[in-house]
Design a protein around this motif. Structure first.
Motif, mmCIF file in Angstrom:
data_model
loop_
_atom_site.group_PDB
_atom_site.id
_atom_site.type_symbol
_atom_site.label_atom_id
_atom_site.label_comp_id
_atom_site.label_asym_id
_atom_site.label_seq_id
_atom_site.Cartn_x
_atom_site.Cartn_y
_atom_site.Cartn_z
ATOM 1 N N GLN A 132 18.264 42.593 -20.006
ATOM 2 C CA GLN A 132 19.019 43.247 -18.938
ATOM 3 C C GLN A 132 18.898 42.462 -17.639
ATOM 4 O O GLN A 132 17.833 41.923 -17.313
ATOM 5 C CB GLN A 132 18.520 44.674 -18.726
ATOM 6 C CG GLN A 132 18.841 45.586 -19.896
ATOM 7 C CD GLN A 132 18.518 47.045 -19.596
ATOM 8 O OE1 GLN A 132 17.708 47.667 -20.285
ATOM 9 N NE2 GLN A 132 19.166 47.593 -18.573
ATOM 10 N N SER A 133 20.011 42.406 -16.912
ATOM 11 C CA SER A 133 20.014 41.732 -15.620
ATOM 12 C C SER A 133 20.918 42.470 -14.644
ATOM 13 O O SER A 133 21.895 43.104 -15.065
ATOM 14 C CB SER A 133 20.472 40.277 -15.778
ATOM 15 O OG SER A 133 21.805 40.223 -16.286
ATOM 16 N N PRO A 134 20.578 42.403 -13.340
ATOM 17 C CA PRO A 134 19.312 41.867 -12.849
ATOM 18 C C PRO A 134 18.170 42.841 -13.118
ATOM 19 O O PRO A 134 18.407 43.964 -13.555
ATOM 20 C CB PRO A 134 19.581 41.746 -11.346
ATOM 21 C CG PRO A 134 20.520 42.867 -11.065
ATOM 22 C CD PRO A 134 21.396 42.990 -12.271
ATOM 23 N N ALA A 135 16.958 42.418 -12.849
ATOM 24 C CA ALA A 135 15.829 43.328 -13.015
ATOM 25 C C ALA A 135 15.867 44.419 -11.962
ATOM 26 O O ALA A 135 15.510 45.569 -12.239
ATOM 27 C CB ALA A 135 14.520 42.546 -12.930
ATOM 28 N N THR A 136 16.293 44.060 -10.755
ATOM 29 C CA THR A 136 16.405 45.010 -9.653
ATOM 30 C C THR A 136 17.730 44.785 -8.944
ATOM 31 O O THR A 136 18.131 43.638 -8.726
ATOM 32 C CB THR A 136 15.244 44.853 -8.660
ATOM 33 O OG1 THR A 136 13.999 44.998 -9.346
ATOM 34 C CG2 THR A 136 15.326 45.909 -7.554
ATOM 35 N N SER A 174 24.081 44.520 -16.453
ATOM 36 C CA SER A 174 24.392 43.760 -17.662
ATOM 37 C C SER A 174 23.305 43.905 -18.716
ATOM 38 O O SER A 174 22.119 44.056 -18.385
ATOM 39 C CB SER A 174 24.565 42.287 -17.332
ATOM 40 O OG SER A 174 25.670 42.081 -16.489
ATOM 41 N N CYS A 175 23.731 43.826 -19.965
ATOM 42 C CA CYS A 175 22.831 43.888 -21.112
ATOM 43 C C CYS A 175 23.319 42.851 -22.114
ATOM 44 O O CYS A 175 24.443 42.976 -22.637
ATOM 45 C CB CYS A 175 22.847 45.286 -21.716
ATOM 46 S SG CYS A 175 21.862 45.500 -23.212
ATOM 47 N N GLY A 176 22.517 41.825 -22.335
ATOM 48 C CA GLY A 176 22.882 40.773 -23.273
ATOM 49 C C GLY A 176 22.033 40.849 -24.530
ATOM 50 O O GLY A 176 20.824 41.075 -24.447
ATOM 51 N N ALA A 177 22.680 40.664 -25.673
ATOM 52 C CA ALA A 177 21.981 40.757 -26.949
ATOM 53 C C ALA A 177 21.799 39.373 -27.566
ATOM 54 O O ALA A 177 22.662 38.502 -27.436
ATOM 55 C CB ALA A 177 22.764 41.652 -27.912
ATOM 56 N N VAL A 206 16.082 53.901 -12.935
ATOM 57 C CA VAL A 206 16.015 52.765 -13.855
ATOM 58 C C VAL A 206 16.980 53.028 -15.013
ATOM 59 O O VAL A 206 17.074 54.158 -15.512
ATOM 60 C CB VAL A 206 14.588 52.554 -14.388
ATOM 61 C CG1 VAL A 206 14.548 51.383 -15.366
ATOM 62 C CG2 VAL A 206 13.620 52.308 -13.234
ATOM 63 N N TYR A 207 17.674 51.983 -15.428
ATOM 64 C CA TYR A 207 18.669 52.088 -16.496
ATOM 65 C C TYR A 207 18.271 51.180 -17.657
ATOM 66 O O TYR A 207 17.911 50.022 -17.447
ATOM 67 C CB TYR A 207 20.056 51.718 -15.982
ATOM 68 C CG TYR A 207 20.562 52.723 -14.976
ATOM 69 C CD1 TYR A 207 20.172 52.654 -13.639
ATOM 70 C CD2 TYR A 207 21.394 53.769 -15.371
ATOM 71 C CE1 TYR A 207 20.600 53.596 -12.712
ATOM 72 C CE2 TYR A 207 21.834 54.716 -14.458
ATOM 73 C CZ TYR A 207 21.422 54.619 -13.133
ATOM 74 O OH TYR A 207 21.843 55.571 -12.232
#
Lengths: 108, 119
Positions: free
Chosen positions: A6-10, A22-25, A86-87
């Motif tokens: 996941q990005s960004p962290a914050t 964003s969530c990249g697999a 937080v997501y």
């Protein structure tokens, strides 16, 4: 194992602004079996989105999900004060279920 | 309304076992898989495994194979998660979570049970 990044962290934003998470697999997520959760301190996660783009019951329409394959996005169109949290994304396309590391949306 | 109510916080010594319960109400217990997810302090979510309350069949994450046992008692609509040979890095909040039919995301969650492993 499918690793979700996941990005960004914050993400530091103001109320009323648009948030894009964003969530990249590490490999393609079968059938877009991806969910998003919101978690506030001391509470259990709450389901927001399932099947990449379907809103869960009772979730406001300012939350939307999109994507397929290896790239997924959660968008909050206009941040409300209660959205700072937080997501997490989660894939359920493989037998080993995995979560991303989370994105914290904080007040700027 | 659907509710998952978990047992209270536990403090255990290294090497011991812990058993957490999750009582379901507001729906047909045997109709939905129950999963267990844990969260170490300040960390993310980690899936541990699931149980089919109808058949009792289980699937565990490889990381926990041999240490975790998930069971259920259909007469009282309760699922259980037992973790053995506890270590300090098992300190976490443990959640039960229901999965809708045919899917493996989580639409309802328990309130969480804090398990602290400390000598």
């Amino acid at each position: 194992e499918i690793v979700l990044t996941q990005s960004p962290a914050t993400l530091s934003l103001s109320p009323g602004e648009r948030a894009t998470l964003s969530c990249g697999a590490s490999q393609s997520v079968s059938s877009s079996y991806l969910a998003w959760y919101q978690q506030k301190p001391g509470l259990a996660p709450r389901l927001l989105i399932y099947d990449a783009s379907s809103r869960a019951t009772g979730i406001p329409d300012r939350f939307s999900g999109s994507g397929s394959g290896t790239d997924f996005t959660l968008t909050i169109s206009r941040l409300e004060p209660e959205d700072f949290a937080v997501y997490y994304c989660q894939q359920y396309g493989s037998s080993l279920l995995t979560f991303g590391g989370g994105t914290k949306v904080e007040i700027k | 309304q659907v509710q998952l109510v978990q047992s209270g916080a536990e403090v255990k010594k290294p090497g011991a076992s812990v058993k957490v319960s999750c009582k379901a109400s507001g729906y047909t217990f045997t109709g939905y898989y129950m999963h267990w997810v844990r969260q170490a302090p300040g960390q993310g979510l980690e899936w541990m495994g699931r149980i089919n309350p109808n058949s009792g069949g289980t699937n565990y994450a490889q990381k926990f194979q041999g240490r975790v046992t998930m069971t259920r008692d259909t007469s009282i609509s309760t699922a259980y998660m037992e973790l053995s040979r506890l270590r300090s890095d098992d300190t976490a909040v443990y959640y039960c979570a229901r999965a809708p039919r045919g899917r493996q995301y989580f639409d309802y969650w328990g309130q969480g049970t804090l398990v602290t492993v400390s000598s």
